[in-house]
Design an enzyme around this catalytic site. Structure first.
Site, PDB file in Angstrom:
ATOM      1  CG  LEU A  18     -10.820 -19.679 -50.546  1.00 41.14           C
ATOM      2  CD1 LEU A  18     -10.871 -18.408 -51.405  1.00 41.14           C
ATOM      3  CD2 LEU A  18     -11.370 -19.367 -49.144  1.00 41.14           C
ATOM      4  N   GLY A  21      -7.301 -20.910 -43.102  1.00 37.33           N
ATOM      5  CA  GLY A  21      -6.623 -21.634 -42.033  1.00 37.33           C
ATOM      6  C   GLY A  21      -6.060 -22.960 -42.501  1.00 37.33           C
ATOM      7  CB  SER A  23      -0.712 -22.481 -43.426  1.00 40.56           C
ATOM      8  OG  SER A  23      -0.976 -22.041 -42.100  1.00 40.56           O
ATOM      9  N   GLY A  25      -2.421 -28.096 -39.542  1.00 44.28           N
ATOM     10  CA  GLY A  25      -3.505 -28.774 -38.845  1.00 44.28           C
ATOM     11  C   GLY A  25      -4.575 -29.350 -39.749  1.00 44.28           C
ATOM     12  CG  ASN A  47       3.940 -18.215 -41.604  1.00 44.36           C
ATOM     13  OD1 ASN A  47       4.623 -18.566 -42.558  1.00 44.36           O
ATOM     14  ND2 ASN A  47       4.453 -17.965 -40.400  1.00 44.36           N
ATOM     15  NE  ARG A  50       2.045 -21.763 -39.945  1.00 44.66           N
ATOM     16  CZ  ARG A  50       2.188 -20.848 -38.989  1.00 44.66           C
ATOM     17  NH1 ARG A  50       3.338 -20.751 -38.332  1.00 44.66           N
ATOM     18  NH2 ARG A  50       1.192 -20.054 -38.656  1.00 44.66           N
ATOM     19  CG  ASP A  76      -5.118 -11.016 -39.692  1.00 44.30           C
ATOM     20  OD1 ASP A  76      -5.961 -11.836 -39.265  1.00 44.30           O
ATOM     21  OD2 ASP A  76      -4.456 -10.270 -38.947  1.00 44.30           O
ATOM     22  CE1 TYR A 176     -11.745 -22.258 -30.050  1.00 46.14           C
ATOM     23  CE2 TYR A 176     -13.101 -23.702 -28.693  1.00 46.14           C
ATOM     24  CZ  TYR A 176     -12.450 -23.444 -29.884  1.00 46.14           C
ATOM     25  OH  TYR A 176     -12.503 -24.360 -30.898  1.00 46.14           O
ATOM     26  CE  LYS A 180     -13.849 -22.378 -33.165  1.00 47.10           C
ATOM     27  NZ  LYS A 180     -13.606 -22.392 -34.625  1.00 47.10           N
ATOM     28  CB  ILE A 211      -7.110 -31.436 -34.001  1.00 47.63           C
ATOM     29  CG1 ILE A 211      -8.615 -31.468 -34.268  1.00 47.63           C
ATOM     30  CG2 ILE A 211      -6.337 -31.910 -35.224  1.00 47.63           C
ATOM     31  CD1 ILE A 211      -9.054 -30.516 -35.368  1.00 47.63           C
TER      32      ILE A 211
END
Length: 324
Positions: A18, A21, A23, A25, A47, A50, A76, A176, A180, A211
């Site tokens: 599984l 994220g 969909s 990149g 989405n 996508r 989500d 950000y 992380k 990326i």
């Protein structure tokens, strides 16, 4: 963590994986490459359009199309309590069998100066980048490590996706970086904690750099100029390249996975009490990196100070960038 490991430490043929994220990149590339290696794949994103596009691409890459299975779930991951029902749906689709590998890729980056950005931006990043992965980790580890969960020879794998900025933060990523960094701290803790359970679980964390993806394009729309100056010579890799390097390191059994030499330098410099991928190389390079930072840090701080001297108070940067 051995000196010269050779056996594939994460075989995926016939396993169910599984990915959140996935969909677009890196997540989408990783899902396709795992399908090429024979995995059954569940992809998760918000989405549906996508997701459907990605699933077509992933199915087409299947190593054993007659036996492999593929599925998507729209969710989500930034919302509280999303993980348990999502996993219940995934396990039901998997004929009631537990998921073998969970890879948390979902995330976003909206660069800005922390003081100048609204605090809500940091909260939004924490909700998606940290809590999205933390909730999934909590839910899946409670399943894998439950007293009634079977003890089997092959381990389950939990994979986080952080950023090289968790190892060395850069100005302009204020909202950000904390998300992380928190994810790194969680992975560093869990790699120890899972050792307490009889069930075999391996924890990994991937630290990609830039990326070339839709997310990177969105990121550049708000990125402060000083950040672009510091990152000017940094390589921007394709999602396929990042996914390939990450999967290769996972197959080697690495805990802390960086992509490219710059990422390696950051990892060696931040090792501390963390598990080593290779005791010999990591020990030597951690020592050498102490000297590398004697040159790199003055350069970075020099660029920041020169920029500040030239452009004045940071509140002025936003005005200029908004006009541009």
């Amino acid at each position: 963590m051995g000196v010269f490991p050779s056996k594939n430490q994460m075989p995926v043929d016939g396993k169910t994986i599984l990915l959140t994220g996935a969909s677009e990149g890196m997540g989408r590339s990783a899902a396709r490459q795992l399908a090429e290696k024979g995995a059954n794949v569940i992809i998760v994103s918000r989405n549906v359009g996508r997701l459907e596009e990605a699933l077509v691409e992933i199915k087409a890459a299947a190593r054993n199309p007659q036996t492999q299975r593929f599925h998507y779930i729209s969710a989500d991951v930034s919302k509280p309590d999303y993980a348990a029902p999502l996993l219940a749906e995934a396990v039901a689709w998997n004929h009631g069998n537990p998921i073998d590998i969970v890879w948390c890729v979902a995330g976003k980056s909206t660069p800005d100066l922390w003081v100048e950005a609204p605090l809500s931006s940091t909260r939004d990043h924490m909700d998606l980048n940290f809590w999205g992965s933390a909730e999934m980790a909590h839910a899946i580890l409670r399943e894998w490590c439950a007293p009634t969960a079977p003890v089997v020879p092959e381990p389950k794998h939990l994979i986080f996706t952080a950023s090289v900025l968790a190892l060395f933060p850069v100005v302009g990523y204020g909202p950000y970086n904390p998300s992380k960094g928190a994810l790194k701290a969680l992975a560093d803790t869990l790699v120890q904690e899972v050792e307490m359970y009889p069930q075999k679980v391996k924890v990994h964390i991937v630290y990609p750099g830039s990326i070339r993806s839709p997310g990177f394009e969105r990121e550049n729309q708000t990125k402060p100029e000083i950040t672009k100056i510091i990152e000017d010579s940094d390589p921007v890799l394709s999602p396929d390249t990042v996914a390939t390097k990450a999967i290769s390191a996972l197959e080697k059994g690495h805990f802390s996975i960086t992509i490219g030499f710059i990422g390696d330098i950051f990892r060696w410099s931040a090792l501390g009490g963390l598990p080593r991928n290779n005791w010999v190389i990591d020990t030597i390079m951690a020592w050498l990196c102490t000297f590398v930072w004697m040159f790199v840090l003055p350069d970075i701080f020099g660029k920041i100070r020169r920029y500040a001297k030239k452009n004045g108070h940071p509140i002025n940067y936003r005005k200029v960038e908004n006009v541009a």
